[in-house]
Design an enzyme around this catalytic site. Sequence first.
Site, short mmCIF file in Angstrom:
data_model
loop_
_atom_site.label_atom_id
_atom_site.label_comp_id
_atom_site.label_asym_id
_atom_site.label_seq_id
_atom_site.Cartn_x
_atom_site.Cartn_y
_atom_site.Cartn_z
N GLN A 138 -4.54 -4.93 7.20
CA GLN A 138 -5.55 -5.86 6.68
C GLN A 138 -5.51 -7.21 7.38
OE1 GLN A 138 -7.92 -4.93 4.79
NE2 GLN A 138 -7.15 -3.07 3.78
N CYS B 29 -4.59 2.51 -3.86
CA CYS B 29 -3.32 3.00 -3.28
C CYS B 29 -2.23 1.95 -3.39
CB CYS B 29 -3.50 3.41 -1.82
SG CYS B 29 -4.62 4.76 -1.61
N HIS C 131 0.86 -1.18 0.00
CA HIS C 131 0.00 0.00 0.00
C HIS C 131 0.91 1.23 0.00
CE1 HIS C 131 -2.87 2.95 1.73
NE2 HIS C 131 -3.84 2.12 1.38
N ASP D 63 3.11 -4.24 8.17
CA ASP D 63 1.88 -3.47 7.96
C ASP D 63 0.72 -4.44 8.14
OD1 ASP D 63 -0.40 -2.26 7.01
OD2 ASP D 63 0.49 -1.57 5.13
N LYS E 201 -10.53 -0.15 10.71
CA LYS E 201 -10.73 -1.33 9.86
C LYS E 201 -11.14 -2.54 10.69
CE LYS E 201 -7.27 0.05 6.41
NZ LYS E 201 -7.98 0.56 5.23
C1 LIG Z 1 -2.33 -2.75 3.68
C2 LIG Z 1 -2.72 -1.37 4.09
N1 LIG Z 1 -1.80 -0.58 4.66
C3 LIG Z 1 -2.10 0.66 5.07
C4 LIG Z 1 -3.36 1.19 4.92
C5 LIG Z 1 -3.63 2.59 5.37
O1 LIG Z 1 -4.48 2.60 6.48
P1 LIG Z 1 -4.99 3.99 7.05
O2 LIG Z 1 -5.70 4.68 5.95
O3 LIG Z 1 -5.90 3.62 8.17
O4 LIG Z 1 -3.79 4.74 7.48
C6 LIG Z 1 -4.36 0.40 4.34
C7 LIG Z 1 -5.72 0.93 4.20
O5 LIG Z 1 -6.30 0.96 3.17
C8 LIG Z 1 -4.02 -0.90 3.92
O6 LIG Z 1 -4.94 -1.68 3.35
#
Ligand SMILES: Cc1ncc(COP(=O)(O)O)c(C=O)c1O
Lengths: 417, 417, 146, 146
Positions: free
Chosen positions: A202, A365, A122, A199, A225
């Site tokens: 998910q 993203c 991401h 990270d 989430k």
């Molecule tokens: C794998 C991953 N990392 C990071 C994020 C970013 O999360 P946040 O928008 O809560 O900072 C997301 C959210 O879409 C994600 O799916």
Amino acid sequence: MSKNQFRDDFPILNNVKMNDEPLAYLDNAATSQKPQLVIDRISRYYSYENANIHRATHALALKATDDYEQVRDQVRHFINAKSRDEIIFTRSTTESLNWVAQRWGEAKLKPGDEIVLSILEHHSNLVPWQQVAKKTGARLRFLDFNQEGVIDLNAAKKTINAKTKIVSITQVSNVLGSIQPVKELALMAHQVNAIMIVDAAQSVPHFKIDVQNLDCDFLAFSAHKMLGPTGVGVLYGKSELLEKIDPEFFGGEMIEEVSKNEASFKSGALRFEAGTQNIAGVIAFGAALTYLQKVGFDKIAAQDRSLMESAISALQNRSQVKIYGSADPANHTGIISFNVGEIHPHDVSTVFDLDGVAIRAGHHCAEPLMNRLGVSATCRASFYFYNNLDDVERFLIALKDTEDFFNRHPSKESSNG
Amino acid sequence: MSKNQFRDDFPILNNVKMNDEPLAYLDNAATSQKPQLVIDRISRYYSYENANIHRATHALALKATDDYEQVRDQVRHFINAKSRDEIIFTRSTTESLNWVAQRWGEAKLKPGDEIVLSILEHHSNLVPWQQVAKKTGARLRFLDFNQEGVIDLNAAKKTINAKTKIVSITQVSNVLGSIQPVKELALMAHQVNAIMIVDAAQSVPHFKIDVQNLDCDFLAFSAHKMLGPTGVGVLYGKSELLEKIDPEFFGGEMIEEVSKNEASFKSGALRFEAGTQNIAGVIAFGAALTYLQKVGFDKIAAQDRSLMESAISALQNRSQVKIYGSADPANHTGIISFNVGEIHPHDVSTVFDLDGVAIRAGHHCAEPLMNRLGVSATCRASFYFYNNLDDVERFLIALKDTEDFFNRHPSKESSNG
Amino acid sequence: MGLEGLNQLYRQVVLDAAVDQRYRGQLLNPTAVQLAHNPNCGDVLELQIKVSDRHITAIAFQGQGCTISQASASILADLALHQSLESMQTRISQFQKMITGKESVEIDQLGDASVFSKISQFPTRVKCAGLAWDALEQMLKNNQFD
Amino acid sequence: MGLEGLNQLYRQVVLDAAVDQRYRGQLLNPTAVQLAHNPNCGDVLELQIKVSDRHITAIAFQGQGCTISQASASILADLALHQSLESMQTRISQFQKMITGKESVEIDQLGDASVFSKISQFPTRVKCAGLAWDALEQMLKNNQFD
Ligand SMILES: Cc1ncc(COP(=O)(O)O)c(C=O)c1O
Ligand SMILES: Cc1ncc(COP(=O)(O)O)c(C=O)c1O
Ligand code: FES
Ligand code: FES
């Protein structure tokens, strides 16, 4: 059709229409819905308990402080951290990862050092490292994935080497839903004295995370989430590493000295939380964790599995549909990315929208991953445990409507061609 | 006793007991209470409207995006900014000020440059500058204040000189309640080509701010001190300056290029808001602003004045009580800091606490000011427009209880001496 | 809403315009080039024009996007060709008012573009329809053309 | 709550201990020195001890703080003087259990310190009462004393 005992706990699932159709919410990877008890916890806080926390000299402030700090303990146990001082509250996964990149990365990296990411990341786990690389002269290297959407460990062995200082990897791809071998990567990282960052945005919502078992050094996720409110994130960091990081904010030499002894023992993570925090958010996140634990990861995994099996097997019969990632429902963690023939994903998602089915379309993203897949965008349906087979059915109907409409109304040119 | 038409809107003021006494909440400078309609707005969002914002491809997400972005317009009008792109949502005043210090300060300051603060600053407007000074070799200089608790402009004229690059000042002292001449200081700053930053955490809740009239370059405040939720802050920055700051987060060359043209026109502030924001918080902050405007700053000022007059004139008759700052109620903005003889402020606040009166005791995150006042801590009672003369009376009773108790129960030694 | 909505949104003229190749591509020596970005989806469209004597003598666009954005770009290009900059200014503002549905407007000069008159009922697609028009508006603002 | 609560919290023995000067100040050549910090109020207390043969042969504290923290430090000092490190360990843990009110505990070895047995009813002051004790606990943990 199918009964799901949890749906009644989520007001939005029962009360809301979208474009005059009952809402089928399949955008859970973007943000989950919230159960009544989380919403009530926020109301209760503001109606009866609101006060600023820490340095509390009246009973209201002390109760708020205790409740806030208790959630730190809850999070600690939720991911099995060794100590509550390893839990830092942030705004989001994005902030957590930026924080590590800036405070650990910028301080420790030198020209020629390498940061290993995957092509699945991401942007939140990519752009901060690009910036750090630019500032420090370190170099980014990318791990590729196999047909299952899983990082290839043999290739990783070659990429992670003596120059590697940081390995930072998503545990579940937000596009493919595939689960990555972060424990094995942590081992490789540690063998070359690099640190391992996960990270977990998910993954934490879907299965039990044990940071001691993974042996990762940092791990980031977002409350929103996993049934919690927006504006709350977590950064887990091993004590040994956090102690080496300068606090953002402290008040004078004496306090600094103390924080090395008693004060840091009692409030280690606190020194990284400057200014008034999202107090109501953190407290309500505690309610979300309690609820999630009541549901249990066994049930969540079973429901993920059943929904994925039913959806993926139906999609596999649709000749126009291409699914990205694994063909195995077990490796999707509630997430299915797909395209329908040559129809632009946003045209697809518009049909779904008009049918009351909320999905996402776009690059999610994850532009490097889109390039790797050879597309500029995909549709993504993402499920959570409160979704049911009705939602799968609604999804399939919307898909059929999409195909029917664009097949029945071809543009003149494409019907000519 | 006195009627206050707004109290009924605040559930906590009517429902809560503290130590078995009805709550008299006099800790508003730490955080304000929240009206029902703000609480309801959060519930409504999570019950019927929850979705992640931006890149919206379904109706639910689009509505959330619109509602979120509409609050940006509301904030813009609230402080009379020229453009919505000048409004950045952050977590808090602290984050807003750290952001400016890191992004503007670190990038622009050189050894020998000077940063001018006042001795009144909250740590949030001090520590970030200490850090920047350490990193860049710039030097901190401090403005002193007069008997009224107001920065001396004549002295400021000497301190603000050709070396000055940044002047950053609180508009209202969180300890003395005194109002600072930030408009005049902005003029001085601009005459030497320095930028002017205003910490408006304690001013925006109490009187109308017009950033164009003040002609400040940045201005920071927190939603939670003005009826809004925790976890939402604002950073106002002049477009001309924001455009010179690198975005924290962006996705590839093309988008960067676009953001210099059309995209940046439509979403200038957005490029600084990485990751999922406190969506519910921002939307509910919109409800708070609507409510505040309905109340009106005239009423707020009148109530501040009446409460300050009544409290301060009563305190002036108490020989054991020392009030810090101005003797004029008009220069207190709802805030009174005081000490009672030699009694430790925490002992004082404990008596108040047991009487159901919530005040703060401590250094109020303003240690340089404490040193300047020659104390290590003070008690602070801080009022808002929903407080009434009953609260003042409760405050005075608690004060009498404090004096009575410690006069009646002297320690043996002090009765000997 | 379902199918009924679909029929309204994707009229045949839209579907056809979306695949119309006449204005697709790049110009040789364009007078002005402008990118437009749809923040909802991330799609980017590039518009190029040649101007002579304050008239648009050639126009082209490229980029990926949904049916709506591609159709709207084609229709705009067809409408703009040979028009004066001034008359396009009027049309752009008519079009923008029409698609946001905020006021009822004259759409007498919009030709095929009036096919988007109901798009405000599909709020997620309004930006798509406006993308090419925003690009042209920006171009007219940013350049002197004399 | 009001006055009744005050009488419970500030017993005469507490008020007196708070101004007791006997253990205030610094030692010459202390064996160990420890700061303790009350994050609720920001107050800091410094405790110093001299140890010989695993017994506390001198003890002193300094720092600013409320009546409760100063009284508790005085009472602790008076209790600790001439005691063995081991016996203080036991007392510290008795005291900590007592003030948090989490379990009913033996307080037979606490002497005057048992005046704080009801302090868990005043949660904002629990840390004050515990401050000096935390400092001593930390000292015993951080040093070998042999
Ligand atoms: C794998 C991953 N990392 C990071 C994020 C970013 O999360 P946040 O928008 O809560 O900072 C997301 C959210 O879409 C994600 O799916
Ligand atoms: C003058 C001043 N500046 C900054 C702050 C910090 O505000 P926040 O905690 O919301 O970041 C405060 C709050 O106490 C304040 O009074
Ligand atoms: S969806 Fe991207 S322009 Fe329409
Ligand atoms: S208030 Fe500071 S130690 Fe008690």
